[in-house]
Scaffold this active site. Structure first.
Site, PDB file in Angstrom:
ATOM      1  N   LYS A   1      -6.644 -13.456  -3.065  1.00 32.72           N
ATOM      2  CA  LYS A   1      -5.633 -14.297  -2.432  1.00 32.72           C
ATOM      3  C   LYS A   1      -6.324 -15.411  -1.641  1.00 32.72           C
ATOM      4  O   LYS A   1      -7.499 -15.265  -1.293  1.00 32.72           O
ATOM      5  CB  LYS A   1      -4.712 -13.467  -1.530  1.00 32.72           C
ATOM      6  CG  LYS A   1      -5.417 -12.748  -0.368  1.00 32.72           C
ATOM      7  CD  LYS A   1      -4.456 -11.824   0.361  1.00 32.72           C
ATOM      8  CE  LYS A   1      -5.122 -11.200   1.572  1.00 32.72           C
ATOM      9  NZ  LYS A   1      -4.273 -10.216   2.263  1.00 32.72           N
ATOM     10  N   HIS A   2      -5.663 -16.544  -1.428  1.00 29.73           N
ATOM     11  CA  HIS A   2      -4.295 -16.926  -1.795  1.00 29.73           C
ATOM     12  C   HIS A   2      -4.418 -18.078  -2.786  1.00 29.73           C
ATOM     13  O   HIS A   2      -4.743 -19.185  -2.375  1.00 29.73           O
ATOM     14  CB  HIS A   2      -3.503 -17.360  -0.574  1.00 29.73           C
ATOM     15  CG  HIS A   2      -3.497 -16.341   0.541  1.00 29.73           C
ATOM     16  ND1 HIS A   2      -4.533 -16.213   1.458  1.00 29.73           N
ATOM     17  CD2 HIS A   2      -2.576 -15.397   0.881  1.00 29.73           C
ATOM     18  CE1 HIS A   2      -4.244 -15.255   2.322  1.00 29.73           C
ATOM     19  NE2 HIS A   2      -3.067 -14.739   1.983  1.00 29.73           N
TER      20      HIS A   2
ATOM     21  N   ARG B   1     -11.376 -14.776   8.144  1.00 29.76           N
ATOM     22  CA  ARG B   1     -11.002 -13.912   7.013  1.00 29.76           C
ATOM     23  C   ARG B   1     -11.729 -14.351   5.737  1.00 29.76           C
ATOM     24  O   ARG B   1     -11.820 -13.572   4.786  1.00 29.76           O
ATOM     25  CB  ARG B   1      -9.486 -13.970   6.781  1.00 29.76           C
ATOM     26  CG  ARG B   1      -8.665 -13.410   7.933  1.00 29.76           C
ATOM     27  CD  ARG B   1      -7.190 -13.780   7.791  1.00 29.76           C
ATOM     28  NE  ARG B   1      -6.569 -13.153   6.647  1.00 29.76           N
ATOM     29  CZ  ARG B   1      -5.366 -13.493   6.167  1.00 29.76           C
ATOM     30  NH1 ARG B   1      -4.687 -14.485   6.755  1.00 29.76           N
ATOM     31  NH2 ARG B   1      -4.861 -12.869   5.127  1.00 29.76           N
TER      32      ARG B   1
ATOM     33  N   ARG C   1      -4.956  -2.839   9.253  1.00 26.36           N
ATOM     34  CA  ARG C   1      -3.731  -2.205   9.761  1.00 26.36           C
ATOM     35  C   ARG C   1      -3.974  -0.823  10.364  1.00 26.36           C
ATOM     36  O   ARG C   1      -3.252  -0.410  11.262  1.00 26.36           O
ATOM     37  CB  ARG C   1      -2.696  -2.077   8.639  1.00 26.36           C
ATOM     38  CG  ARG C   1      -2.340  -3.385   7.952  1.00 26.36           C
ATOM     39  CD  ARG C   1      -1.896  -4.464   8.903  1.00 26.36           C
ATOM     40  NE  ARG C   1      -1.382  -5.636   8.190  1.00 26.36           N
ATOM     41  CZ  ARG C   1      -1.312  -6.846   8.693  1.00 26.36           C
ATOM     42  NH1 ARG C   1      -1.725  -7.073   9.924  1.00 26.36           N
ATOM     43  NH2 ARG C   1      -0.829  -7.849   7.975  1.00 26.36           N
TER      44      ARG C   1
ATOM     45  N   HIS D   1       3.228 -18.360   7.588  1.00 23.51           N
ATOM     46  CA  HIS D   1       4.152 -17.399   8.198  1.00 23.51           C
ATOM     47  C   HIS D   1       5.237 -18.117   8.996  1.00 23.51           C
ATOM     48  O   HIS D   1       6.375 -17.655   9.066  1.00 23.51           O
ATOM     49  CB  HIS D   1       3.401 -16.435   9.120  1.00 23.51           C
ATOM     50  CG  HIS D   1       2.461 -15.518   8.399  1.00 23.51           C
ATOM     51  ND1 HIS D   1       1.175 -15.875   8.067  1.00 23.51           N
ATOM     52  CD2 HIS D   1       2.631 -14.250   7.943  1.00 23.51           C
ATOM     53  CE1 HIS D   1       0.585 -14.869   7.444  1.00 23.51           C
ATOM     54  NE2 HIS D   1       1.440 -13.879   7.358  1.00 23.51           N
TER      55      HIS D   1
ATOM     56  N   ASP E   1      -2.236  -4.657   3.756  1.00 27.00           N
ATOM     57  CA  ASP E   1      -3.214  -5.715   4.049  1.00 27.00           C
ATOM     58  C   ASP E   1      -4.280  -5.103   4.949  1.00 27.00           C
ATOM     59  O   ASP E   1      -4.097  -4.992   6.161  1.00 27.00           O
ATOM     60  CB  ASP E   1      -2.546  -6.894   4.769  1.00 27.00           C
ATOM     61  CG  ASP E   1      -1.716  -7.750   3.837  1.00 27.00           C
ATOM     62  OD1 ASP E   1      -2.216  -8.099   2.749  1.00 27.00           O
ATOM     63  OD2 ASP E   1      -0.563  -8.067   4.184  1.00 27.00           O
TER      64      ASP E   1
ATOM     65  N   ASP F   1       3.530 -13.831  -2.296  1.00 26.27           N
ATOM     66  CA  ASP F   1       3.336 -13.516  -0.887  1.00 26.27           C
ATOM     67  C   ASP F   1       4.727 -13.179  -0.331  1.00 26.27           C
ATOM     68  O   ASP F   1       5.745 -13.314  -1.020  1.00 26.27           O
ATOM     69  CB  ASP F   1       2.691 -14.704  -0.164  1.00 26.27           C
ATOM     70  CG  ASP F   1       1.897 -14.275   1.072  1.00 26.27           C
ATOM     71  OD1 ASP F   1       2.100 -13.147   1.554  1.00 26.27           O
ATOM     72  OD2 ASP F   1       1.076 -15.071   1.552  1.00 26.27           O
TER      73      ASP F   1
END
Length: 337
Positions: free
Chosen positions: A162-163, A132, A66, A175, A58, A246
């Protein structure tokens, strides 16, 4: 697709990644110490199997990036949306350049795929999406995402939207919670699904559905729903790329049961590859108990994700196109303060 713990592989991870049901590895911030270490890790992972495992991350930009030290800092997608409002042409060009830099740098270090772009709309409701998203306007999202996807493709990387069908309206973070969206199908089709109905939808190599329950459409989250993945995504939209679940360890996936039930439900709904992240114990449990039918069309779709080209870091650093794009992206990020 599963993950690994640190900067290099352990013996247990080599065994896990050699299991025939494993088709890919997703990397996280904890797997990055330096560009050189990352290249060594990806080389080690690729050397385990033939054909090589797909290595993904990601790496969107903004707060979801990351790898930092030695990689270009990428803007949040909202910054590209704001640039588009000021100057359409400049916004599209910056999106293309961002995609090119993102993909070229990852590919140069052995990472095959980034789960990007985010096609969710920014309604100002979802903190987990927030900046985002490119915009709350589906037309702007589609245009900028298409430009970013073009940049990814010019570097040799496919794109994963996504998503699906959209996480921007649901307030809960999947999450840690079970997000719900109370809108009608017609509302979602007209707004959130609009980017997928755009020609962009035919340019995506993959799609990742949301762990969101759209209460007036289906009782199951989209990633476990044959209606969303087959009737809408495959049949109505004509999408023929890879459908990734996911992460099945997220709270939003818990409605399906234990890890075996979650994987079986995602696969039955139409996912080609399921993700099990941050829980090696659950990955091992799943691999010990799951015996899905391996569909040739899923295998072919996943194989098509493999990057078309990649330059090594030294070659990339002197490529005029990369140098110009990297400068433009860095100037945008610096302007954000």
């Amino acid at each position: 697709m599963c993950d690994v713990a640190a900067f290099s592989l352990t013996d247990d991870e080599r065994v896990r990644l050699s299991h025939p049901l494993v088709g890919g590895v997703i990397l996280f911030k904890r797997n990055f110490e330096s560009p050189e270490q990352l290249a060594a890790l990806t080389q080690e992972i690729h050397a385990l199997r033939s054909p090589n495992l797909i290595i993904a991350v990601d790496h969107e930009g903004g707060r979801v990036q990351r790898f930092l030290g030695g990689f270009t800092r990428l803007p949040p997608m909202r910054a590209l949306g704001e640039q588009w409002v000021r100057d359409h042409v400049a916004g599209l060009e910056l999106a293309r350049q961002t995609g090119y830099v993102l993909a070229a740098e990852l590919l140069a270090h052995g990472v095959d795929l980034s789960f990007t772009p985010v096609l969710d709309l920014d309604y100002g409701r979802s903190a987990v999406i927030g900046d985002r998203a490119f915009s709350g306007d589906p037309g702007i999202v589609a245009a900028l995402a298409q430009a970013l996807v073009a940049g990814l493709g010019e570097a040799g990387m496919g794109a994963v939207g996504k998503h699906f069908p959209g996480h921007g309206w649901a307030e809960a973070d999947s999450h840690v919670g079970i997000p719900r969206d109370e809108r009608s199908f017609e509302q979602i089709w007209a707004s959130d699904i609009a980017p997928y109905r755009h020609r962009l939808g035919r340019q995506l190599a993959g799609v990742m559905p949301a762990h969101v329950i759209y209460e007036h459409v289906d009782a199951q989250p989209a990633g476990f729903s044959p209606y969303w993945l087959q009737a809408v995504l495959r049949e109505r939209l004509g999408f023929d790329g890879v459908v990734f679940s996911d992460d099945l360890t997220m709270e939003g996936a818990s409605v399906a049961g234990d890890i075996l039930a979650r994987a079986a439900a995602a696969h039955a709904a139409g996912c080609d590859m399921v993700l099990v992240c941050n829980r090696p114990d659950l990955a091992d449990d799943l691999l010990a108990r799951w015996a899905p039918e391996i569909l040739p069309r899923s295998t072919a779709r996943i194989e098509a994700l493999r990057p078309r080209q990649a330059k090594d870091p030294f070659e990339l650093a002197v490529e005029p196109r990369y140098v110009a794009a990297q400068r433009a992206v860095s100037e945008l990020v610096a302007s954000l303060g």
